[in-house]
Design a protein around this motif. Structure first.
Motif, PDB file in Angstrom:
ATOM      1  N   ALA A  16      18.925 -18.320  17.775  1.00 55.59           N
ATOM      2  CA  ALA A  16      18.157 -19.515  18.108  1.00 55.59           C
ATOM      3  C   ALA A  16      18.466 -20.646  17.135  1.00 55.59           C
TER       4      ALA A  16
ATOM      5  N   ILE B 116      19.822 -24.069  18.486  1.00 46.98           N
ATOM      6  CA  ILE B 116      19.043 -25.299  18.279  1.00 46.98           C
ATOM      7  C   ILE B 116      19.869 -26.263  17.437  1.00 46.98           C
TER       8      ILE B 116
ATOM      9  N   GLY C 281       9.703 -19.823  21.827  1.00 43.59           N
ATOM     10  CA  GLY C 281      10.547 -19.596  23.000  1.00 43.59           C
ATOM     11  C   GLY C 281      10.738 -20.866  23.809  1.00 43.59           C
ATOM     12  N   VAL C 282       9.649 -21.586  24.030  1.00 42.11           N
ATOM     13  CA  VAL C 282       9.737 -22.825  24.801  1.00 42.11           C
ATOM     14  C   VAL C 282      10.597 -23.851  24.075  1.00 42.11           C
TER      15      VAL C 282
ATOM     16  N   LEU D 187      13.029 -23.330  22.022  1.00 41.00           N
ATOM     17  CA  LEU D 187      14.443 -22.960  22.103  1.00 41.00           C
ATOM     18  C   LEU D 187      15.049 -23.460  23.417  1.00 41.00           C
ATOM     19  N   VAL D 188      14.368 -23.175  24.519  1.00 39.80           N
ATOM     20  CA  VAL D 188      14.896 -23.579  25.820  1.00 39.80           C
ATOM     21  C   VAL D 188      14.914 -25.104  25.932  1.00 39.80           C
ATOM     22  N   ALA D 189      13.842 -25.734  25.468  1.00 37.00           N
ATOM     23  CA  ALA D 189      13.776 -27.190  25.556  1.00 37.00           C
ATOM     24  C   ALA D 189      14.875 -27.840  24.718  1.00 37.00           C
TER      25      ALA D 189
ATOM     26  N   VAL E 273      17.801 -26.722  24.044  1.00 43.72           N
ATOM     27  CA  VAL E 273      19.087 -26.636  24.725  1.00 43.72           C
ATOM     28  C   VAL E 273      19.131 -27.618  25.897  1.00 43.72           C
ATOM     29  N   LEU E 274      18.010 -27.760  26.600  1.00 40.98           N
ATOM     30  CA  LEU E 274      17.965 -28.714  27.706  1.00 40.98           C
ATOM     31  C   LEU E 274      18.218 -30.132  27.197  1.00 40.98           C
TER      32      LEU E 274
END
Ligand SMILES: Nc1ncnc2c1ncn2[C@@H]1O[C@H](COP(=O)(O)OP(=O)(O)OP(=O)(O)O)[C@@H](O)[C@H]1O
Ligand SMILES: [Mg+2]
Lengths: 431, 250
Positions: free
Chosen positions: A363, A367, A411-412, A414-416, A418-419
Motif C-alpha cells: 500500500a 500510494i 482500505g478506502v 488506498l483505493v481512492a 490509486v483512483l
C-alpha cells in the motif's frame, strides 16, 4: 552533419511553479499529508503535532518504509512480493536466536559482547538476501509468477519463523542491537544538528552538481532563483525536522536511570532531548542509497527498462532473469534490516512480528505512486506513502476510532489514492 | 573469393509445430544491402531474430567472416557488432530517448554512475543527423510519435559502429522526408562497408536500395536474385506466387 548548437532549445514562458520543475504529483502527496496532519492536530486539540507524537510517528514508520523502498523495485519490474512480512519474521527469529543463544552461548562470546550486534545483523541480512534470491530464482529462471511464489513464501516463512523459535518470544535482545529500535537509540541534540547540516549540504551540493553537469553540455537549466528557492525549501525541511526531533525532551525519570546505568549521578536540573533516532537515520541512508541505485546506476536503469518493456530490455542484452534474482535478493536484505528495526523496537522477537506488513508495504509503495503496470515509481514516494499510512492509523487511534473502522478507512484511502493517481495521470498525459 | 560477412546456412526454427523458418540460407557481403521480402508471416523477422540473438535456431549454422559462431543471446550478437532495428522497435516506453539509445551500454562517470548528461548530448548529436526536427529529449518515448520512436530505434542501431545492420521495416512509420533520410543513411552506411539486411514490403524501395533480394514464402526461401537482373513484377511474382523468375523464363 548537424551538431547540438544548431538545434536551439526554444525558450518558453513558464509559470512560477513550472520554473521550479517540481514533481506536481509529489507536491500533491505532500499537500495531502500536511492536510492530514493539520486535520488530526485540529481534532485532537493539538496532540497530534507535538514533538513527541512526531517522534513516535517516524519511528513507527521506519520498518514499513524500509521494505517499501525494495517493494518499489519489485513492483516496477511488474512483480509483487507478498512474503515480506513473513520474511521479516523469519529474519527476526534467526537474528534473535543468533544474538541470545548462538553467539553468546554456543560461540562463547558471552552476553553483551560488542561484536554480537554487528555479527547478528550480517547473519540476518545474509539470510534475508539468500531467501529473497531464492524467490527471485523461482520467478526469474523457473518463470513461476511472483504472486504465487511469494504467496507460498508467506505461508512458508511465517511458519519457518515459528518453527525456529518453537513459537516462543525471544528476549531481551542485545543492548547494542536494540539501539536500532528507535527510542533506545537516538543521536542526541548536537549530533542530530550535525547530521541535519551534513544532509542539507549534501542535498544542495547534489542539486547544484546536477545543474553544472547540465550546463556543461549546454542544456537548459532552471533559473538561479528557482534553484535558490529549492535549496531554501530543502534546507528548512531538513533542519525543521531535526528541530522538531530535538524538541522532544527525555523525561527526567528516564534520564536519571540512564545516568545510573552508567554509574553516574545526574546533575540537578539537567535536561536533554532525544534528537534523531538511529533507525530514522538508517532509513534516510537506505533511501539515499536506493535513490542513487534507481537513478544513477546501470542496475537501476535496467530495473526501470525491464519494467517499461521486458522484451526490449532482453533484446538490449540485459539479463532480466538475473536482474529478477537481484531485485528479490535486495528485497530480502531490506526485510532483514526491517526485522532489525522492528524487533529492536519491541525489544523481543515475537511470533507475530511483521504480520500484515506485506499489505502495508505494498500500500505504501502504491500510494507513493508506484504503478502496478510497471516501469514507474520513486523511493521518496514510497516512503511518503508509508508515512501517510502510519499517520492515518496513529491519528485515528489518537482520535479514538475503533480498530475495525481504522482498517476500513485505510482500505478506502488506498483505493481512492490509486483512483486519484489514475485521474491525475490522464489529465497530465503522464504515464 | 573471400568469405561473406554473414552467412546463415540452412536455418530452421519452429514454434509449436509451425515451421516459421524452414531450411533457409542467406548471405551478406560487406557494403552490401540484401533485401528480405515476403508476405506477412513469411518468416522474415524470425529469420533475422536468429541472427540478432533473440531466438535460438532449431537447426542451421551462422558464419561471420567465414567463422562459425554461436549466438545465444542479444549480448552475443552485439559482441559481433550486429545491430538490429526490430519491427516492434524494442523501446522501453517509460524511458527517454537517450536512456533507450544507450540501454545496456550506458555511458558512465569515473565513479561508475550513469552519465545522463553525456548520453543526452550524444543523442542530440545523432538525432541531429537522423531527424533534425526531433526535440523531445526529456520525454519518455511513450510520448513520441510513431516516426519519432522509429528514429530513436534507428539511432540506437547506427550509433554503435555496427558492422552488420539488421533493419526490420525501418521506415514503416516514417514520413516521406524521414524515409528519404533513412535511404540516404543506408547509402552512406553501405559506403562505409557495413552489411545490411533490410526487410521491407515496398518492392520499389528494395529495388532502389538493395543489391540483392531474398524472397521468403511460408517459412521457405523462394530464391535470391540480383535486383538489377529482375523487374518489380518479377519480385512481386516471387512474393505472391512463390515463383522464381528464371524458372518462369525457362
Ligand atoms: N514467438 C513466436 N511464437 C509463435 N509463433 C511465432 C513467433 N514468432 C513468429 N511466429 C510465427 O512465425 C511465422 C513467421 O513470423 P514472422 O514474424 O517471422 O513473419 P514476417 O515475415 O516478419 O511477417 P511480417 O511481414 O508480418 O512482419 C508466423 O506464422 C508467426 O505467427
Ligand atoms: Mg516481421
Amino acid at each position: 552533419m548537424t551538431d547540438t548548437t544548431s538545434q536551439p532549445i526554444p525558450p518558453q514562458r513558464k509559470s512560477f511553479v513550472q520554473q521550479l520543475e517540481l514533481d506536481t504529483r509529489l507536491l500533491g502527496m505532500v499537500g495531502a499529508f500536511i492536510i492530514l496532519c493539520i486535520g488530526f492536530d485540529f481534532i485532537t486539540e493539538g496532540r497530534f503535532l507535538t514533538p513527541r507524537n512526531i517522534f513516535n510517528l517516524t519511528i513507527q514508520t521506519v520498518s514499513v518504509a524500509i521494505m517499501a523502498c525494495g517493494m518499489v523495485f519489485i513492483i516496477v519490474t511488474r512483480h509483487i512480493d507478498l512474503s515480506v512480512g513473513a520474511l521479516l519474521a523469519t529474519c527476526s527469529a534467526i537474528m534473535a536466536m543468533t544474538q541470545t543463544d548462538i553467539l553468546p552461548n554456543m560461540m562463547g562470546l558471552g552476553l553483551g559482547h560488542p561484536l554480537i550486534a554487528p555479527i547478528t545483523i550480517v547473519v540476518g541480512i545474509a539470510a534475508g538476501a539468500l531467501i529473497g534470491a531464492f524467490h527471485g530464482y523461482l520467478v526469474g529462471y523457473l518463470t513461476i509468477p511472483a504472486f504465487i511464489v511469494t504467496l507460498g513464501g508467506l505461508l512458508v516463512w511465517r511458519n519457518v519463523g515459528w518453527f525456529l523459535t518453537r513459537g516462543q518470544t525471544i528476549g531481551p535482545l542485545d543492548e547494542t542491537f536494540m539501539a536500532f529500535g528507535g527510542i533506545n537509540g537516538t543521536l542526541g541534540p548536537s549530533l542530530s544538528w550535525i547530521v541535519g547540516g551534513v544532509l542539507t549540504v549534501a542535498a544542495i551540493a547534489a542539486m547544484w552538481n546536477g545543474r553544472r553537469s547540465k550546463a556543461s553540455h549546454g542544456f537548459p537549466v532552471k533559473p538561479v532563483w528557482a534553484e535558490l528557492t529549492l535549496s531554501a525549501i530543502i534546507a528548512s525541511a531538513i533542519m525543521g525536522f531535526i528541530w522538531v526531533l530535538n524538541s522532544y525532551e527525555i523525561p527526567t525519570a528516564r534520564l536519571r536511570r540512564m545516568f545510573e546505568a552508567r554509574g553516574e549521578v545526574m546533575p540537578e536540573g539537567f535536561t536533554t532531548t532525544y534528537g534523531l533516532p538511529i533507525s530514522v537515520l538508517l532509513l534516510i541512508g537506505i533511501a539515499i542509497a536506493m535513490t542513487v541505485l534507481a537513478r544513477r546506476t546501470r542496475l537501476g536503469r535496467y530495473i526501470f527498462a525491464t519494467g517499461g518493456n521486458p522484451d526490449a530490455a532482453e533484446l538490449s542484452g540485459i539479463n532480466t532473469r538475473m536482474l529478477t534474482v537481484k531485485i528479490f535478493a535486495l528485497m530480502g536484505a531490506l526485510c532483514a534490516i526491517s526485522a532489525v528495526v522492528a524487533s529492536a523496537r519491541l525489544a523481543n522477537h515475537t511470533n507475530d512480528i511483521g504480520t500484515l506488513d506485506e499489505l502495508r508495504v505494498i500500500a505504501a509503495a502504491v500510494i507513493g505512486g508506484t504503478a502496478l503496470s510497471g516501469g514507474l515509481g520513486t523511493i521518496h514516494g514510497a516512503i511518503l506513502g508509508a508515512l501517510i499510512m502510519q499517520s492515518l492509523q496513529s491519528g485515528m487511534a489518537m482520535v479514538g476510532v475503533d480498530a475495525p473502522y481504522q482498517n476500513i478507512v485505510v482500505g478506502v484511502v488506498l483505493v481512492a489514492a490509486v483512483l486519484i493517481d489514475i485521474i491525475y495521470r490522464k489529465r497530465t498525459g503522464d504515464h | 573469393m573471400t568469405a561473406p560477412l554473414v552467412e546463415m546456412r540452412d536455418m530452421s526454427i519452429s514454434f509449436g509445430g509451425i515451421k516459421a523458418v524452414d531450411h533457409v540460407t542467406v548471405d551478406l557481403q560487406p557494403g552490401e544491402v540484401v533485401g528480405l521480402l515476403g508476405h506477412n508471416g513469411a518468416g522474415k523477422s524470425t529469420l533475422i531474430k536468429m541472427l540478432s540473438g533473440a531466438y535460438q535456431p532449431d537447426g542451421g549454422q551462422i558464419f561471420i567472416n567465414g567463422e562459425k559462431v554461436t549466438i545465444n543471446n542479444p549480448r552475443d550478437a552485439r559482441a559481433h557488432n550486429i545491430e538490429t532495428i526490430y519491427q516492434t522497435l524494442a523501446l522501453a516506453d517509460n524511458l527517454d530517448a537517450a536512456s533507450n539509445l544507450f540501454l545496456g551500454r550506458e555511458l558512465v562517470t569515473p565513479f561508475g554512475l550513469v552519465d545522463d548528461a553525456a548520453m543526452e548530448a550524444e543523442t542530440r548529436k545523432i538525432m541531429g543527423r537522423l531527424n533534425p526536427n526531433f526535440q523531445k529529449f526529456n520525454a519518455p518515448v511513450s510520448a513520441l510519435s510513431g516516426g519519432q520512436r522509429q528514429s530513436v530505434a534507428i539511432a540506437r542501431a547506427v550509433y554503435f559502429n555496427a558492422r552488420i545492420l539488421i533493419m526490420d521495416e525501418p521506415t514503416a512509420a516514417l514520413g516521406p522526408h524521414e524515409t528519404q533520410m533513412v535511404a540516404e543513411l543506408i547509402q552512406q552506411l553501405k559506403a562505409e562497408g557495413i552489411g545490411i539486411f533490410l526487410i521491407d514490403h515496398d518492392v520499389h524501395q528494395v529495388m532502389n536500395l538493395c543489391d540483392r533480394a531474398s524472397v521468403m514464402k511460408n517459412g521457405q526461401l523462394v530464391g535470391t536474385v540480383n535486383v538489377n537482373e529482375v523487374t518489380d513484377d518479377d519480385l512481386l511474382g516471387m512474393i505472391i506466387l512463390g515463383k522464381h523468375p528464371h524458372e518462369n523464363a525457362a
